[in-house]
Write an enzyme that holds these catalytic residues in place. Structure first.
Site, PDB file in Angstrom:
ATOM      1  CG  ASP A 219       0.933  15.925   3.306  1.00  0.00           C
ATOM      2  OD1 ASP A 219       1.789  14.868   3.729  1.00  0.00           O
ATOM      3  OD2 ASP A 219      -0.273  15.687   4.247  1.00  0.00           O
ATOM      4  CG  ASN A 229       5.569  13.523   3.240  1.00  0.00           C
ATOM      5  OD1 ASN A 229       4.703  13.482   2.516  1.00  0.00           O
ATOM      6  ND2 ASN A 229       6.641  12.505   3.096  1.00  0.00           N
TER       7      ASN A 229
HETATM    8  O1  MRU Z   1      -0.778  13.109   9.131  1.00  0.00           O
HETATM    9  P1  MRU Z   1      -0.444  11.735   7.796  1.00  0.00           P
HETATM   10  O2  MRU Z   1      -1.021  10.545   8.295  1.00  0.00           O
HETATM   11  O3  MRU Z   1      -2.224  12.408   6.924  1.00  0.00           O
HETATM   12  O4  MRU Z   1      -0.301  12.058   7.053  1.00  0.00           O
HETATM   13  C1  MRU Z   1       0.346  11.825   5.912  1.00  0.00           C
HETATM   14  C2  MRU Z   1       1.498  12.138   4.666  1.00  0.00           C
HETATM   15  O5  MRU Z   1       2.792  12.528   4.922  1.00  0.00           O
HETATM   16  C3  MRU Z   1       2.118  11.331   3.471  1.00  0.00           C
HETATM   17  O6  MRU Z   1       2.852  11.311   3.225  1.00  0.00           O
HETATM   18  C4  MRU Z   1       1.023  12.354   2.611  1.00  0.00           C
HETATM   19  O7  MRU Z   1       0.294  12.591   2.751  1.00  0.00           O
HETATM   20  C5  MRU Z   1       1.260  11.846   0.829  1.00  0.00           C
HETATM   21  S1  MRU Z   1       0.314  10.281   1.155  1.00  0.00           S
HETATM   22  C6  MRU Z   1       0.166  10.158  -0.482  1.00  0.00           C
END
Ligand code: MRU
Length: 336
Positions: A219, A229
């Site tokens: 992220d 992440n």
């Molecule tokens: O809370 P989320 O579902 O948005 O979290 C997503 C993640 O942590 C993913 O691993 C990250 O965004 C990478 S997406 C290609």
């Protein structure tokens, strides 16, 4: 709109797939107001760092058309930009649209670029897989999370298509089950051999299932490789180091925050207690349970074996190689 396309522009609305309902139901919704856009992001109907960026870009372009006064538009754009704090792609995409002369053209460019970037990440990552590799992954990082072909899951699917025949151990990813609901679904749809397990099985899977590598998304990545992440990623990286298993992060350059030296400055979203204290709509803890629910954690860069980006594989020392990534030519700005 294709059934599993997460986001699409529709003239007077941004269409999105409500990912909260998967895998049971495929339902598309229309976001037309700032309230719609903000709540789709906050509520995780649209999620995954790059996908949030694509959705917010279209959303900001739509609001520029519908909110005539500049001050009202600036307030609305700020609400979209701040809907979730950790994924840097969100602010990055909104800022790009705000700086553009044609907001809709810019949003479309961000979406098209993401597709090409994901394909490049997938192609670069294939070399990390030996034939029959046993892979561990976490959260959801496939097409639903990016609007393209995915990051970590995109690499796995590219390796599968290249004949590497990986076997993938999929963390369910508590509390919201992005792994079991979304990642497992996408692996199945791509015909990849996938095994679902609870998050707590990762250690024993590494020990007894002869895991060859772990690969996850991100992220936000700081200049030294510290990586935010989905919650649980840090623990996986420690386990991988303990078992001598390479730990890879696949992410586009838009997920690198070149303004941050280290990961301790990355804002970590804390979400509602209810997500942990309930399971599948049923109360799973006493009413007065005190809950700690960080949605992300930060893995220190020294635990990351390499990053897979659209510009290639980036290896340590990150304090030198990641800043170089910022300087790499903008080869993928396709729509210009
Ligand atoms: O809370 P989320 O579902 O948005 O979290 C997503 C993640 O942590 C993913 O691993 C990250 O965004 C990478 S997406 C290609």
């Amino acid at each position: 709109m294709k059934a599993f396309a997460p986001v699409e522009w529709d003239g007077d609305a941004v269409l999105y797939l409500d990912q909260r309902l998967l895998p049971h139901e495929v339902r598309h919704e229309r976001a037309q107001t700032v309230d719609d856009i903000e709540s789709a992001i906050r509520g995780l109907a649209v999620r995954g760092a790059p996908c949030i960026g694509v959705f917010a870009a279209y959303g900001t372009a739509l609001l520029r058309r519908t909110i005539v006064d500049d001050e009202g538009f600036a307030r609305a754009a700020r609400r979209v930009r701040e809907a979730r704090p950790t994924a840097v792609n969100l602010a990055w995409a909104v800022d790009r649209v705000l700086a553009a002369t044609d907001p809709l053209e810019e949003a479309r460019a961000i979406h098209e670029e993401q597709k090409a970037i994901d394909d490049a990440i997938g192609a670069h990552g294939i070399e990390l897989f030996a034939k029959g590799a046993r892979v561990l992954t976490h959260c959801n990082t496939g097409p639903l999370a990016t609007g393209g072909s995915g990051t970590a899951l995109g690499v796995i699917i590219a390796a599968h298509r290249a004949g590497k025949r990986p076997r993938v151990f999929v963390d369910e990813t508590r509390p919201l089950l992005q792994g079991s609901r979304l990642n497992y679904l996408e692996l199945r749809m791509a015909g990849v051999d996938a095994v679902l397990m609870v998050d707590a099985a990762a250690a024993v899977a590494m020990k007894r299932q002869r895991i060859d590598l772990a690969i996850v998304g991100a992220d936000r990545v700081a200049r030294n490789g510290d990586t935010a992440n989905k919650i649980g990623t840090y623990g996986l990286a420690i386990l991988a180091a303990h078992h001598g298993i390479p730990f890879y992060v696949a992410a586009p350059r838009s997920t690198f925050d070149f303004s941050l030296e280290r990961g301790d400055a990355i804002p970590i979203e804390e979400r509602a207690a209810e997500e942990v204290a309930s399971f599948a709509g049923t109360r799973a803890a006493p009413e007065d349970a005190v809950v700690y629910n960080p949605a992300f954690d930060v893995t220190p860069g020294h635990l990351v074996t390499a990053f897979v980006t659209e510009a290639g594989i980036v290896r340590p020392p990150y304090a030198e190689t990641i800043p170089n990534l910022e300087m790499a030519p903008e080869v993928l700005r396709l729509s210009r």
